[in-house]
Design a protein around this motif. Sequence first.
Motif, PDB file in Angstrom:
ATOM      1  N   CYS A  36      20.158 -12.958 -40.433  1.00  0.00           N
ATOM      2  CA  CYS A  36      19.898 -12.141 -41.562  1.00  0.00           C
ATOM      3  C   CYS A  36      18.076 -11.671 -41.462  1.00  0.00           C
ATOM      4  O   CYS A  36      18.090 -10.188 -41.904  1.00  0.00           O
ATOM      5  CB  CYS A  36      19.655 -12.732 -42.925  1.00  0.00           C
ATOM      6  SG  CYS A  36      21.482 -13.126 -43.486  1.00  0.00           S
ATOM      7  N   ALA A  71      17.092  -7.797 -49.397  1.00  0.00           N
ATOM      8  CA  ALA A  71      17.748  -9.137 -49.974  1.00  0.00           C
ATOM      9  C   ALA A  71      19.129  -8.759 -50.367  1.00  0.00           C
ATOM     10  O   ALA A  71      19.956  -9.888 -49.939  1.00  0.00           O
ATOM     11  CB  ALA A  71      16.783  -9.105 -51.327  1.00  0.00           C
ATOM     12  N   VAL A  89      16.205  -7.348 -42.442  1.00  0.00           N
ATOM     13  CA  VAL A  89      15.018  -7.281 -43.243  1.00  0.00           C
ATOM     14  C   VAL A  89      14.064  -6.591 -42.623  1.00  0.00           C
ATOM     15  O   VAL A  89      13.489  -5.652 -43.119  1.00  0.00           O
ATOM     16  CB  VAL A  89      14.658  -8.706 -44.174  1.00  0.00           C
ATOM     17  CG1 VAL A  89      13.473  -8.350 -44.658  1.00  0.00           C
ATOM     18  CG2 VAL A  89      15.776  -9.331 -44.730  1.00  0.00           C
ATOM     19  N   THR A 104      18.476 -15.821 -48.064  1.00  0.00           N
ATOM     20  CA  THR A 104      18.005 -14.916 -48.535  1.00  0.00           C
ATOM     21  C   THR A 104      16.418 -14.879 -48.730  1.00  0.00           C
ATOM     22  O   THR A 104      15.852 -13.941 -48.197  1.00  0.00           O
ATOM     23  CB  THR A 104      18.626 -14.175 -49.930  1.00  0.00           C
ATOM     24  OG1 THR A 104      20.030 -14.069 -49.665  1.00  0.00           O
ATOM     25  CG2 THR A 104      17.949 -12.643 -50.099  1.00  0.00           C
ATOM     26  N   ILE A 105      16.055 -16.060 -49.490  1.00  0.00           N
ATOM     27  CA  ILE A 105      14.604 -16.012 -49.715  1.00  0.00           C
ATOM     28  C   ILE A 105      13.715 -16.273 -48.272  1.00  0.00           C
ATOM     29  O   ILE A 105      12.694 -15.609 -48.053  1.00  0.00           O
ATOM     30  CB  ILE A 105      14.369 -17.297 -50.801  1.00  0.00           C
ATOM     31  CG1 ILE A 105      14.920 -16.878 -52.137  1.00  0.00           C
ATOM     32  CG2 ILE A 105      12.800 -17.772 -50.720  1.00  0.00           C
ATOM     33  CD1 ILE A 105      15.131 -18.319 -52.657  1.00  0.00           C
ATOM     34  N   SER A 145      14.694 -15.342 -45.407  1.00  0.00           N
ATOM     35  CA  SER A 145      14.845 -14.186 -44.420  1.00  0.00           C
ATOM     36  C   SER A 145      13.894 -13.009 -44.838  1.00  0.00           C
ATOM     37  O   SER A 145      13.497 -12.176 -44.202  1.00  0.00           O
ATOM     38  CB  SER A 145      16.327 -13.353 -44.413  1.00  0.00           C
ATOM     39  OG  SER A 145      17.065 -14.447 -44.045  1.00  0.00           O
ATOM     40  N   LEU A 146      13.882 -12.857 -46.304  1.00  0.00           N
ATOM     41  CA  LEU A 146      12.993 -11.826 -46.835  1.00  0.00           C
ATOM     42  C   LEU A 146      11.452 -12.033 -46.423  1.00  0.00           C
ATOM     43  O   LEU A 146      10.758 -11.256 -45.877  1.00  0.00           O
ATOM     44  CB  LEU A 146      12.872 -12.014 -48.418  1.00  0.00           C
ATOM     45  CG  LEU A 146      13.827 -10.996 -49.271  1.00  0.00           C
ATOM     46  CD1 LEU A 146      13.555 -11.128 -50.556  1.00  0.00           C
ATOM     47  CD2 LEU A 146      13.966  -9.619 -48.562  1.00  0.00           C
ATOM     48  N   LEU A 175      12.389  -4.295 -49.672  1.00  0.00           N
ATOM     49  CA  LEU A 175      12.501  -5.834 -50.102  1.00  0.00           C
ATOM     50  C   LEU A 175      13.988  -5.848 -50.673  1.00  0.00           C
ATOM     51  O   LEU A 175      14.839  -7.025 -50.558  1.00  0.00           O
ATOM     52  CB  LEU A 175      11.652  -6.656 -50.680  1.00  0.00           C
ATOM     53  CG  LEU A 175      10.345  -6.527 -50.017  1.00  0.00           C
ATOM     54  CD1 LEU A 175       9.142  -7.119 -50.671  1.00  0.00           C
ATOM     55  CD2 LEU A 175      10.611  -7.409 -48.715  1.00  0.00           C
ATOM     56  N   SER A 203      20.842  -9.358 -46.990  1.00  0.00           N
ATOM     57  CA  SER A 203      20.845 -10.534 -46.521  1.00  0.00           C
ATOM     58  C   SER A 203      21.884 -11.381 -47.355  1.00  0.00           C
ATOM     59  O   SER A 203      22.805 -12.190 -46.693  1.00  0.00           O
ATOM     60  CB  SER A 203      19.459 -11.462 -46.622  1.00  0.00           C
ATOM     61  OG  SER A 203      18.666 -10.706 -45.715  1.00  0.00           O
ATOM     62  N   PHE A 204      21.869 -11.292 -48.446  1.00  0.00           N
ATOM     63  CA  PHE A 204      22.760 -12.184 -49.492  1.00  0.00           C
ATOM     64  C   PHE A 204      24.399 -11.687 -48.966  1.00  0.00           C
ATOM     65  O   PHE A 204      24.984 -12.664 -48.854  1.00  0.00           O
ATOM     66  CB  PHE A 204      22.517 -11.749 -51.101  1.00  0.00           C
ATOM     67  CG  PHE A 204      23.100 -12.846 -51.942  1.00  0.00           C
ATOM     68  CD1 PHE A 204      22.530 -13.758 -52.169  1.00  0.00           C
ATOM     69  CD2 PHE A 204      24.344 -12.609 -52.629  1.00  0.00           C
ATOM     70  CE1 PHE A 204      22.903 -14.873 -53.119  1.00  0.00           C
ATOM     71  CE2 PHE A 204      24.834 -13.308 -53.293  1.00  0.00           C
ATOM     72  CZ  PHE A 204      24.111 -14.570 -53.524  1.00  0.00           C
TER      73      PHE A 204
END
Lengths: 280, 301
Positions: free
Chosen positions: A158, A208, A162, A84-85, A87-88, A204, A211-212
């Motif tokens: 992911c 997130a 985003v 997630t981090i 991908s963001l 965002l 993605s998660f």
Amino acid sequence: MARFARPSRAPLEYSRTLWMRLWVGAVMLFLYAPLIVLVIFSFNDSKRNVVWRGFTTRYYEKALGNDQLVEALFNSLTIAALATIVSLALGAVAAVMLWRFRFPLKGTVDGTISLPIIVPEICLGVAFLMFFARVGWPTDLVWPFNLGAITIAHITFCFPFVTMVVRSRLASFNREQEEAAKDLGASEWQMFRDVLIPHIRPALVAGALLSFTLSLDDFVITYFTSGPDTITFPVKVYSMVRFSVTPEVNAASTLLIVLTVILTFIALKLQGVKAIAETH
Amino acid sequence: MTGQDWKTNRRVFAAVSLPTLFWIILFFLLPMAIVWLYSFGENRGLTDIEISGTLDNYKRATEWLYLTIFGKSFAVAALVTLICLIVGFPVAMAITFANEKWRPWLLLGIMLPFWTNLLIRTYALMMLLGTQGFANKGLGALWEGTSWLKVLAGLQPLPTWEPVPLLFNNFAVVFGLVYVHLPFMVLPLYAALDRLDRSLIEASLDLGAGHFRTIMRIVVPLAAPGIVAGVMITLIPALGAYLTPDLMGGTDSQMIANVIERQFKKANDWPFGAALSFLLIYAMFILIALQSMRRKVPEAH
């Protein structure tokens, strides 16, 4: 006249007709009944789990005492957080690139970024299996580095989501704000941090969460990239389901459903129902 | 296309483009290229694969067995899409015309299963559809009830209820895929219907067309882009589905993804698996090309 005896409704209130309500009710039942039965039967005191034999929480103890299962859950959460981090960051930067600049081959780059969404999961899984085998990716690293391969694969599918969400949010950005910031002497970085980021914050958050859940959910791609020491929760549950249908699987599944519901409620708290509904 | 020319601010452009390009090339295009190259390779010994430029893998994919599996995957995906459309359209209509207070919650109700783990949803269905699951018990109760009514009416009772096999067959695969993909269909349909100009529907109703006729002649044509989008969003993942046919299907319910998986996990024939993967990707591209031919202005999803 008989037709006026019916309860009055405006012509477009389709949702107030009886058969429409029944239809929606039936669809909701179809979507939720299996999950509700699954949750109820996780408390079933029966090994074969076909008939109700009384209430017990034994299988939760068993699931939580299953070291492999707990480890798999922990791996899944770690991968989801890392993916997630990255991908963001990657997704936001890609969205800014596509939104702000004109450059050669832009259409191609744009199309390529959204390809991982379209390419079937099985093909992506196969590609990562071959890629990591070909480059000789080390498989004996210590935790959490041994999860690297899976995390990389997850980021690849992911971050385009985003990018998609952030880009549609950027479309509503008023470029005059950017000009104003520049006129007031803001550097590129300050403009990005203090003007652009606050504007895209809802996207965002949505990105997130997306993605998660996508990462936590993924089975097929992980199945092809995970090794014997890097089992994730879905992969573990898959092997349990293949082996047998026990209340332990139900208990483990219920835990993940609860996690999903909690995440959804966090999303609701942060953004409200409407915003969540609109991001899809 | 508006936007700043990249040359006017090379430093910022480099900062935003390099990470993206680096990732997409190294961790997406390169793996795909490896699959593509391997599809022209052949096995040499147990682990060695030589990329010899052979077309044998593709030739093998046109064997009758694989053609039928491809055909069957298409048929199953198309059937699933059709059922999702028929089931999902009224739901999307209901959500669109529901009152402001209810609409977000109905949407959330559709989306929550979509966020729940696919494997768990499949497992939940398996529990329900098993020979001793609730679906069979419900059908059994109906059967007994009918039998009892016949006795009451002085007729011969029905023969004893035998549980029907609802799991591990083609029915289960279609049922499972519909269950999993329904939200994919409802959400784009809703998005399209929501944008619709309601006065057109009102005008049609005022001019004396019935509800059914209004839906078929006004709503469906206007919502066509959304319907096409929903069809594609459902058809594409259904075509490449692995988990549902694997867990819920029988021995004759293999879809293309299961055959691909077998080449890697069991048969150990990577070049052939790579060729099948690319054939599946080409099939997707053809579908997407067909869709964009229908619509002159491509719409960003």
